[in-house]
Design an enzyme around this catalytic site. Structure first.
Site, PDB file in Angstrom:
ATOM      1  N   GLU A  55       0.812  -1.224   0.000  1.00  0.00           N
ATOM      2  CA  GLU A  55       0.000   0.000   0.000  1.00  0.00           C
ATOM      3  C   GLU A  55       0.844   1.272   0.000  1.00  0.00           C
ATOM      4  OE1 GLU A  55      -0.559  -2.674   1.818  1.00  0.00           O
ATOM      5  OE2 GLU A  55      -2.670  -3.245   1.689  1.00  0.00           O
ATOM      6  N   PHE A 117     -11.496  -7.855  13.428  1.00  0.00           N
ATOM      7  CA  PHE A 117     -10.389  -8.276  12.572  1.00  0.00           C
ATOM      8  C   PHE A 117     -10.060  -7.175  11.554  1.00  0.00           C
ATOM      9  CE2 PHE A 117      -8.966 -10.420   8.604  1.00  0.00           C
ATOM     10  CZ  PHE A 117      -7.713 -10.796   9.065  1.00  0.00           C
ATOM     11  N   GLN A 118      -8.812  -6.865  11.430  1.00  0.00           N
ATOM     12  CA  GLN A 118      -8.321  -5.810  10.533  1.00  0.00           C
ATOM     13  C   GLN A 118      -8.994  -4.464  10.790  1.00  0.00           C
ATOM     14  OE1 GLN A 118      -8.190  -7.311   6.414  1.00  0.00           O
ATOM     15  NE2 GLN A 118      -6.096  -7.980   6.832  1.00  0.00           N
ATOM     16  N   MET A 484      23.985   9.745   2.862  1.00  0.00           N
ATOM     17  CA  MET A 484      23.844  10.985   3.615  1.00  0.00           C
ATOM     18  C   MET A 484      24.090  10.738   5.102  1.00  0.00           C
ATOM     19  SD  MET A 484      23.515  14.136   3.090  1.00  0.00           S
ATOM     20  CE  MET A 484      22.575  14.767   1.688  1.00  0.00           C
TER      21      MET A 484
END
Lengths: 577, 164
Positions: A55, A117-118, A484
């Site tokens: 995602e 759930f989720q 860096m």
């Protein structure tokens, strides 16, 4: 008799609203809470869904798409981990004011708060890193909320908007009507600048003896490059761009004196320090730009044009604030300046002296590097890429040394060509955002300038590149260090390279091949140009170019933290008198 | 400096947390905050007390204005205004002198004894925050069982209202 409106399910309303909003691409990843929506997507052909592999990749891809096109990027993820994975990309867009509309699935309404759930509180968890967010409580409000989300994301100072949709809402039905316009009593961005302030500003601008124009990402977001260029040319004043503003003014033009800030040019920073009138346009006085605020522009009267009032006088007090859309304000200013430019004659001599001083600073050649080295210098790779793409490619980057070298050595003449995470500084941004850009502009050259540490952070999107045929060129400046971090450890931690060395790196050539792409390893300076030519000639292939670069190269010049613009460090070999 | 800021905001789930979240995210002070719906139930009126330099208070009002749910922001320090806070306090009298002291102090501060139950007094006072501070300081700590304060409410004395 009014026409009877269609009855649609929430999931269908979602698809129709995107179509009516003109959305062409939707970056997403399915999951339980959004299965109704995915089923509706399956049955339509108006919006193309791009299946990412994580995602975070979806949000960065949509972000790159938005930065390159100016249109909002659109994302669909599931509840819980789908939403949390998207957060980094949402925060990245938020810091750089990029319009995104991110739809997150949510557990059914009656289960919200039950640790289902989720389940995650997506509204709560995204609140600090969005422009606004909405929870859809009722299918009847879905179309209006979607319209509002696009309106808020794209108007005023743009930014990401999250719309959280419980699963049962996508199953409910109601009449569908997509509103044409939205009026929100609590939200009305200012467009036109105050004419009195604009007049005052024009007077101050025309009276300047050592003027400086400092423009930022707001000019690009506000589509005001043309107006900025006209403004700068009428005046014949020097101009610098921030990291986010590169391309708003043509970098190859002689009035452009380079980027400013921590790794900006010596001449830009010295001009900032010594100017008597500073015109800040669509810039937010970020700490990487200003250096120590106590030492910032000590002799300057400051004019600040910005669409967001809260950006004005946030870090630096200003003398003439102008709240408004930069395009509108610059148009108004240009009108006045065009009719009064004879006043510039009064300061002609001073301006000539000012330019002479700037040319003197520039003669130091602060971006000099060893062009004779047989070990590949990263700057050389970027310079060659610029030459071979005629300075016209879309360049994305990740975060670190390679990002600074890209900004310093790829001279952007056009806006929306330079795509990087300036505010949040998100490693992993480069590859997915390049993919988003390529989807928007399939016929343009899109290259991602990255490093081996950043690249692997979203490497999974190589699969998406293959699936959707987005041939991008990945310039991996591989110095086997988090460059860096290593540079700061060299300067400020006596060379204790704590956990910045990348051991056990993958073979990037084989990695490219295993994902179905091309890989090239380049180990000598002499081979750089041919390798780039070869990669660029493979029009329909994603290519990873693994450049084995000088491990000890640092980004110069540099303003260390706590220092002012006039206290630049040129390089380890060169110090300023 | 202390500022009283009045907000009108959309009376929607989550809008209060946008306001409070802004203060914590940007490290602004918040001394008190009180909120309730207005005569128009789609809007809430929120009064908050904060402290900071002029520059910080300017940022606070700008950042509040930027919240999409916020309809109007007014720094009441810029207007003639009155300010009131409600105090509810429970006091326990241990000896006879305590009863007398409680009555005397409550009278002095124009408070009201709303309930007495043996040795337990429940008292209400509506006044400025400073007066309420002074009342609490005047009381012997030993007497105080429980304190609840509403936080300041304020309204300008001008003939204009804060409206959408």
């Amino acid at each position: 008799m009014p026409e009877k409106k269609e009855i649609l399910r929430g999931a269908e309303i979602f698809c129709r609203a995107l179509k009516d909003e003109g959305v062409k691409h939707l970056f997403g990843y399915p999951g339980g809470a959004v299965l109704h929506i995915y089923d509706a997507l399956y049955k339509q052909n108006d919006v193309e869904h791009i299946l990412v592999r994580h995602e975070q990749g979806a949000t960065h891809a949509a972000d790159g798409y938005a930065r390159a096109t100016g249109k909002p990027g659109v994302v669909l993820v599931t509840s819980g981990p789908g939403a949390t994975n998207a957060i980094t990309g949402i925060a990245t867009a938020h810091m750089d004011s990029i319009p995104l509309v991110v739809f997150t699935g949510q557990v059914p309404r009656k289960m919200i708060g039950n640790d289902a759930f989720q389940e995650v509180d997506s509204i709560g968890i995204t609140r600090p890193c969005v422009k606004h967010n909405f929870l859809v409580n009722d299918v009847k409000t879905l179309a209006t909320i979607i319209k509002k989300a696009f309106y808020v994301a794209t108007s005023g100072r743009p930014g990401p908007v999250v719309v959280d949709i419980p699963k049962d809402v996508t199953a409910d039905s109601c009449e569908y009507e997509y509103p044409e316009n939205i009026n929100m009593r609590s939200y009305s961005p200012v467009i036109k600048g105050h004419s009195g302030q604009i007049k005052k500003a024009s007077k101050l601008i025309l009276s300047a003896k050592k003027p400086m124009i400092y423009s930022g990402g707001g000019v690009i977001l506000g589509e005001a490059s043309k107006e900025l260029t006209e403004f700068t040319r009428i005046l014949n004043y020097p101009i610098t761009n921030t990291l986010m503003g590169l391309g708003a003014y043509p970098a190859t033009d002689q009035q452009f004196i380079g980027m400013l800030g921590m790794h900006g040019t010596y001449e830009a920073n010295m001009a900032m320090h010594n100017c008597d009138v500073l015109v800040a346009i669509g810039a937010r006085f970020d700490d990487r730009v200003t250096g120590d605020l106590e030492k910032f522009c000590p002799y300057a009267k400051i004019i600040h044009i910005d669409v967001d009032p809260s950006s004005i006088a946030k870090n630096v007090p200003v003398d003439i604030p102008i709240v408004g859309d930069v395009k509108h304000v610059l148009k108004d200013l240009n009108k006045i300046l065009n009719s009064e430019k004879n006043k510039l004659d009064e300061n002609r001599n001073e301006l000539e002296l000012w330019w002479k001083q700037i040319r003197e600073w520039a003669s130091i050649d602060c971006l000099k590097y060893d062009r004779t080295s047989s070990i590949i210098k990263p700057q050389y790779v970027v310079e060659k890429l610029w030459e071979l793409t005629n300075g016209d490619a879309y360049i994305t980057s990740d975060v670190g040394q390679h990002q600074m070298w890209a900004a310093q050595f790829y001279k952007f003449d056009k806006p929306r060509r330079w795509i990087n995470s300036g505010g949040l500084g998100t490693m992993g941004f480069g590859l997915p955002s390049a993919m988003g850009v390529k989807l928007a502009f399939p016929n343009e050259t899109v290259a991602c300038i990255t490093g081996e540490a950043s690249l692997v952070m979203c490497i999974q999107e190589l699969s998406t590149c293959l699936q959707y045929g987005t041939p991008i060129k990945i310039i991996n400046l591989n110095n086997r260090y988090m460059g860096m971090v290593r540079q700061w450890q060299e300067f400020f931690y006596s060379g204790r390279y704590s956990h910045s060395y990348m051991e056990a790196l993958p073979d990037f050539v084989k990695m490219a091949e295993s994902y179905g792409h091309e890989g090239i390893r380049i180990e000598k300076s002499d081979d750089v140009e041919n390798a780039l030519k070869e990669a660029l000639s493979m029009k329909d292939k994603t290519v990873i170019m693994d450049f084995i670069t000088d491990q000890t190269e640092n980004v110069y010049p540099m303003i260390a933290s706590g220092k002012g613009h006039h206290e630049m460090h040129l390089s380890s070999e060169r110090e300023l008198a | 400096m202390r500022h009283i800021i009045s907000l009108l905001l959309e009376n929607e789930a989550g809008s209060l947390s946008r306001v409070s979240g802004l203060f914590s995210a940007r490290a602004f002070n918040i001394e008190s905050l009180s909120v309730a719906p207005t005569e128009d139930p789609t809007m809430s009126r929120l009064t908050l007390v904060t402290t900071g330099s002029d520059a910080i208070v300017e940022q606070i009002t700008k950042q509040l204005n930027k919240l999409v749910d916020v309809i109007k922001v007014v720094d009441l320090n810029e207007y003639e205004h009155i300010e009131r806070e409600l105090l509810l306090i429970k006091l326990v009298a241990e000896v006879k002198e305590d009863h007398d002291a409680i009555k005397r102090i409550v009278d002095t501060f124009y408070g009201r004894i709303v309930n007495v139950n043996d040795n337990l007094y429940t008292i209400e006072i509506t006044d400025t925050c400073e007066k309420i501070d002074a009342f609490i300081t005047t009381l012997d700590d030993r007497l105080i069982l429980e304190v609840v304060r509403s936080g300041a409410l304020a309204i300008s004395l001008s003939d204009k209202a804060i409206q959408s």
